[in-house]
Scaffold this active site. Structure first.
Site, mmCIF file in Angstrom:
data_model
loop_
_atom_site.group_PDB
_atom_site.id
_atom_site.type_symbol
_atom_site.label_atom_id
_atom_site.label_comp_id
_atom_site.label_asym_id
_atom_site.label_seq_id
_atom_site.Cartn_x
_atom_site.Cartn_y
_atom_site.Cartn_z
ATOM 1 N N ASP A 82 0.884 -1.175 0.000
ATOM 2 C CA ASP A 82 0.000 0.000 0.000
ATOM 3 C C ASP A 82 0.919 1.221 0.000
ATOM 4 O OD1 ASP A 82 -2.394 1.611 0.382
ATOM 5 O OD2 ASP A 82 -1.777 1.876 2.462
ATOM 6 N N SER A 83 0.319 2.394 -0.147
ATOM 7 C CA SER A 83 1.112 3.630 -0.089
ATOM 8 C C SER A 83 1.667 3.877 1.316
ATOM 9 C CB SER A 83 0.245 4.815 -0.491
ATOM 10 O OG SER A 83 -0.786 4.993 0.458
ATOM 11 N N CYS A 96 -4.435 -1.599 -1.745
ATOM 12 C CA CYS A 96 -4.601 -0.167 -2.004
ATOM 13 C C CYS A 96 -5.569 -0.007 -3.171
ATOM 14 C CB CYS A 96 -3.244 0.426 -2.355
ATOM 15 S SG CYS A 96 -3.315 2.147 -2.869
ATOM 16 N N GLU A 129 -2.123 8.856 8.377
ATOM 17 C CA GLU A 129 -0.655 8.762 8.325
ATOM 18 C C GLU A 129 0.001 9.556 9.463
ATOM 19 O OE1 GLU A 129 1.540 7.110 5.927
ATOM 20 O OE2 GLU A 129 -0.237 5.995 5.325
ATOM 21 N N CYS A 159 -11.025 3.013 0.420
ATOM 22 C CA CYS A 159 -9.608 3.325 0.611
ATOM 23 C C CYS A 159 -9.213 2.562 1.855
ATOM 24 C CB CYS A 159 -9.389 4.829 0.807
ATOM 25 S SG CYS A 159 -7.713 5.238 1.367
ATOM 26 N N HIS A 198 -7.096 3.007 4.044
ATOM 27 C CA HIS A 198 -6.828 3.815 5.242
ATOM 28 C C HIS A 198 -8.106 4.091 6.050
ATOM 29 C CE1 HIS A 198 -2.985 4.769 3.305
ATOM 30 N NE2 HIS A 198 -2.592 5.401 4.381
HETATM 31 N N1 DGL Z 1 -4.730 3.325 0.950
HETATM 32 C C1 DGL Z 1 -4.792 3.772 -0.394
HETATM 33 C C2 DGL Z 1 -6.077 3.354 -1.060
HETATM 34 O O1 DGL Z 1 -6.684 2.390 -0.672
HETATM 35 C C3 DGL Z 1 -4.513 5.211 -0.746
HETATM 36 C C4 DGL Z 1 -3.853 6.120 0.135
HETATM 37 C C5 DGL Z 1 -3.110 7.258 -0.514
HETATM 38 O O2 DGL Z 1 -3.723 8.229 -0.995
HETATM 39 O O3 DGL Z 1 -1.893 7.155 -0.526
HETATM 40 O O4 DGL Z 1 -6.498 3.967 -2.024
#
Ligand code: DGL
Length: 267
Positions: free
Chosen positions: A9-10, A73, A152, A184, A186
């Site tokens: 993931d990011s 992600c 984050e 997402c 996150h």
């Molecule tokens: N966790 C990522 C997702 O599911 C994206 C987070 C980011 O913007 O870096 O899209």
């Protein structure tokens, strides 16, 4: 059969999927890369994100011997899933299709919502994935820039998060949905606030559990599941500050994240 599950993931978001995978498949080894050195993905051009996804997925296979890749992600899935499936010699699991399948099973009114990054929502990936199910649902989507940055920073509750959530979720509330997919990885970390803003009548759907089920099914079908009489070895790798990744990652994922390594690995 002996390689680890490779997941990326990011940043910290994919840890929601890692948690579900560890719980469902405790015997499996796992290598998780959080690309915190290049996060966020959601505000970057999809072509750049596709490049990052290819680099990380190839590294998981070539450097860590991954037997399967989980793209934990949504933005990377929207940007690069087709390329990854065409290029990698191992199965690739995404988070969008499992999330959509949970969403259409959850709704009873047929009015559903999806929230995600700007990149994911503007890609149309969810519109296509929902259309592909054939389910008779009406979808309202909203991008939620700023949510990922809160996670984050380790700020998952509080007035600032609530104020932003009230503003960004207004179109979803107005659409009177009964199920909202957190598109997402996150966002499950913000579920308390998102749930409070949406109210009791809305079920929040996370793709994490459904993705873990899909992973187990794929490994089982291909004869790649490990025997269960062992505890898997987990490695957590970051392209950014590895001390920060350990500290915040341990709070978000749990005690398994007690050591971190740098990516790229020394060659
Ligand atoms: N966790 C990522 C997702 O599911 C994206 C987070 C980011 O913007 O870096 O899209």
């Amino acid at each position: 059969m002996d390689g680890p599950i490779g997941m990326f993931d990011s940043g910290f978001g994919g840890l929601t999927v890692a948690r579900a995978a560890i719980d469902l498949l405790p015997a499996e080894d796992l290598v998780y890369i959080g690309d915190t050195g290049r996060y966020p993905y959601g505000s970057k051009p999809l072509g750049d994100v596709r490049g990052f996804a290819r680099e990380l997925a190839h590294s998981l296979v070539d450097d860590y011997g991954a037997k399967v890749i989980v793209v934990a992600c949504n933005t990377a899935t929207a940007a690069g899933l087709d390329d990854l499936r065409a290029e990698l010699g191992v199965p690739v699991i995404d988070v969008i299709r499992p999330g959509v399948s949970a969403l259409v099973q959850t709704t009873t009114t047929g009015r559903v919502g999806v929230i995600g990054t700007v990149g994911t929502v503007s890609s149309g990936a969810y519109v296509h994935a929902i259309a592909a199910t054939g389910a008779p649902v009406i979808l309202t989507s909203a991008a939620c820039p700023g949510f990922v940055e809160f996670v984050e920073r380790g700020q998952t509750v509080g007035d600032e998060v609530t104020v932003l959530a009230e503003r960004l979720l207004a179109p979803i509330r107005d659409a009177d949905v009964d199920a909202l997919l957190l598109g997402c990885t996150h966002y499950p970390f913000l579920a308390r606030t998102i749930g409070d803003v949406m109210g009791n009548g809305v079920t929040l759907v996370s793709s994490a559990d459904e993705t873990a089920f899909s992973l187990k099914q794929t490994l089982g079908d291909l004869g790649l599941l490990r025997a269960v009489d062992r505890r898997g070895h987990r490695r957590f790798v970051s392209s950014g500050d590895i001390d920060l990744f350990r500290e915040l990652g341990c709070q978000l994922l749990g005690p398994e994240l007690d050591r971190t390594e740098s990516w790229p690995p020394p060659r």
